[in-house]
Every structure is written in C-alpha cells, then in structure tokens.
Write a protein that holds these residues in place. Structure first.
Motif, short mmCIF file in Angstrom:
data_model
loop_
_atom_site.label_atom_id
_atom_site.label_comp_id
_atom_site.label_asym_id
_atom_site.label_seq_id
_atom_site.Cartn_x
_atom_site.Cartn_y
_atom_site.Cartn_z
N LYS A 24 18.53 52.41 -33.75
CA LYS A 24 18.84 51.10 -34.31
C LYS A 24 17.56 50.27 -34.44
CE LYS A 24 22.46 48.45 -35.30
NZ LYS A 24 22.97 48.75 -36.61
N GLY A 25 17.19 49.97 -35.69
CA GLY A 25 16.04 49.10 -35.93
C GLY A 25 14.68 49.74 -35.83
N VAL A 26 14.62 51.07 -35.62
CA VAL A 26 13.33 51.74 -35.38
C VAL A 26 13.13 52.90 -36.35
CG1 VAL A 26 11.87 52.93 -33.68
CG2 VAL A 26 13.50 51.17 -32.91
N ALA A 27 11.94 52.93 -36.97
CA ALA A 27 11.55 54.05 -37.83
C ALA A 27 10.31 54.72 -37.24
CB ALA A 27 11.26 53.57 -39.26
N PHE A 28 10.20 56.03 -37.46
CA PHE A 28 9.15 56.85 -36.88
C PHE A 28 8.50 57.72 -37.96
CE2 PHE A 28 7.98 60.67 -34.25
CZ PHE A 28 7.04 60.04 -33.45
N PRO A 29 7.72 57.08 -38.87
CA PRO A 29 7.09 57.86 -39.94
C PRO A 29 6.04 58.83 -39.40
CG PRO A 29 6.93 55.50 -40.36
CD PRO A 29 7.45 55.67 -38.97
N HIS A 30 6.00 60.00 -40.00
CA HIS A 30 5.03 61.03 -39.64
C HIS A 30 5.01 62.06 -40.76
CE1 HIS A 30 8.97 62.29 -38.21
NE2 HIS A 30 8.56 63.54 -38.41
N ALA A 31 4.01 62.93 -40.70
CA ALA A 31 3.91 64.04 -41.66
C ALA A 31 3.36 65.25 -40.88
CB ALA A 31 3.03 63.66 -42.85
N ARG A 32 2.98 66.26 -41.60
CA ARG A 32 2.53 67.50 -40.97
C ARG A 32 1.04 67.41 -40.59
NH1 ARG A 32 6.44 71.04 -41.58
NH2 ARG A 32 5.22 72.91 -41.35
N PRO A 33 0.63 68.14 -39.57
CA PRO A 33 -0.78 68.11 -39.15
C PRO A 33 -1.75 68.45 -40.28
CG PRO A 33 0.55 69.23 -37.49
CD PRO A 33 1.45 68.98 -38.68
N GLU A 34 -1.36 69.40 -41.12
CA GLU A 34 -2.27 69.82 -42.20
C GLU A 34 -2.39 68.79 -43.33
OE1 GLU A 34 1.73 71.99 -42.87
OE2 GLU A 34 0.48 71.50 -41.15
N ASP A 35 -1.66 67.70 -43.23
CA ASP A 35 -1.72 66.66 -44.26
C ASP A 35 -2.83 65.63 -44.04
OD1 ASP A 35 0.39 67.69 -45.78
OD2 ASP A 35 1.89 66.65 -44.57
N GLY A 36 -3.77 65.96 -43.15
CA GLY A 36 -4.93 65.08 -42.97
C GLY A 36 -5.07 64.46 -41.59
N VAL A 37 -4.51 65.10 -40.57
CA VAL A 37 -4.63 64.58 -39.21
C VAL A 37 -6.00 64.96 -38.64
CG1 VAL A 37 -3.70 64.63 -36.87
CG2 VAL A 37 -2.15 64.69 -38.82
N LEU A 38 -6.68 63.98 -38.07
CA LEU A 38 -7.98 64.20 -37.43
C LEU A 38 -7.85 64.23 -35.91
CD1 LEU A 38 -10.00 61.75 -39.68
CD2 LEU A 38 -9.85 64.24 -39.89
N LYS A 39 -6.91 63.44 -35.37
CA LYS A 39 -6.64 63.43 -33.94
C LYS A 39 -5.23 62.84 -33.74
CE LYS A 39 -8.71 58.91 -33.00
NZ LYS A 39 -9.71 58.16 -32.28
N THR A 40 -4.63 63.13 -32.62
CA THR A 40 -3.30 62.61 -32.32
C THR A 40 -3.39 61.08 -32.18
OG1 THR A 40 -2.68 64.66 -31.25
CG2 THR A 40 -1.36 62.72 -30.71
N GLY A 41 -2.42 60.39 -32.78
CA GLY A 41 -2.43 58.93 -32.71
C GLY A 41 -1.08 58.31 -32.97
N ILE A 42 -0.97 57.06 -32.57
CA ILE A 42 0.25 56.27 -32.79
C ILE A 42 -0.16 54.88 -33.23
CG2 ILE A 42 2.22 55.17 -31.64
CD1 ILE A 42 2.42 57.54 -29.82
N SER A 43 0.59 54.34 -34.18
CA SER A 43 0.43 52.93 -34.53
C SER A 43 1.80 52.26 -34.43
CB SER A 43 -0.15 52.76 -35.94
OG SER A 43 0.79 53.11 -36.93
#
Length: 148
Positions: free
Chosen positions: A60-79
């Motif tokens: 309720k009220g929360v979204a968790f956008p993400h994509a695949r590691p190969e889509d341009g991840v340099l290091k694990t992170g959260i915003s």
C-alpha cells in the motif's frame, strides 16, 4: 546491510511528479547520481513497468522500481523518494503511491540480505508512514536505522 546502501544524497523528499514514469525516473536519477547505475538503467526500469505492468507496486503506497543487473548496474544501491502528491501506478489494490524505493544490484544473489531487511521494513506500517511524512533526509536515515 540495507542501511549501508542508503546515503542522504540518494534521498529526496516531497518530490513533485506528473505520473508514475516521472517518479521512477527521479528515483533512478538518484541511483545514477550516487554512482550506482549508468543512465540506461533508468530507461530499463521504465521499460520493465511498460512491459510487465505495475508489478513494482509492492505494498500500500509503496513502489519498488528496479531492472536487471546487466542493464547498467555499477554497484548495489537504493534510493528513496517521497512524493509530494501521491501518484497512480495502475495497481488498484495499492494505489496511490507516495513512497518510491528504487533498487539496483550487480547480481541476483548479492543483495538478498538487504532485500530481506527491506521486507521487514515494509511490514512496519508505522515506519513506512514515518518515512512518507519525514521532513528531512536525516530523519529518513534515522527511521531506517531503528528498523534494520
């Protein structure tokens, strides 16, 4: 640990957005600014929602956008962004969204501990409401430290 992935430069409060896509992009921009992703990761997050629908709405009220590691991840992170005005993401059960927690990981296993802590956080309705109403970035970090 989840708290180790969060810094004040990856938090924005009372963000104005017109729609879900802009909200996802703003969360992704914070990941990019913190050096966690390349800009193409932001497009990948948006494209995942276009392709799969509002699967990123996780409570309720929360979204968790993400994509695949190969889509341009340099290091694990959260915003984390809180929205000034709640936005419809297309999930009848959990709309409107007020809190957007964007996530990226370099692999599909290295982030499991952080994700389990995030699940614990999402079970704490009081903590979620506190973050949605936080007046400062420091307050958000302090709330997270209490939980995880």
């Amino acid at each position: 640990m989840l708290i180790d992935l969060i810094s004040e430069n990856a938090i924005e409060l009372a963000v104005s957005t017109e729609n879900w896509e802009e909200a996802v992009r703003k969360g992704g921009e914070l990941l990019e600014r913190s050096g966690a992703v390349e800009s193409r990761y932001i497009d990948a997050m948006v494209n995942m929602v276009r392709k799969l629908g509002p699967y990123i709405v996780i409570s309720k009220g929360v979204a968790f956008p993400h994509a695949r590691p190969e889509d341009g991840v340099l290091k694990t992170g959260i915003s984390i962004i809180t929205l000034k005005d709640a936005i419809e993401f297309g999930d009848e059960e959990n709309d409107p969204i007020k809190l957007v927690i964007s996530f990226c990981s370099t692999d599909s296993e290295g982030h499991l501990h952080a994700l389990s802590e995030l699940v614990d956080f999402l079970r704490d309705e009081k903590a979620i409401k506190s973050i949605m109403n936080a007046k400062s970035k420091r307050e958000v970090i302090d709330i997270l430290k209490e939980i995880v």
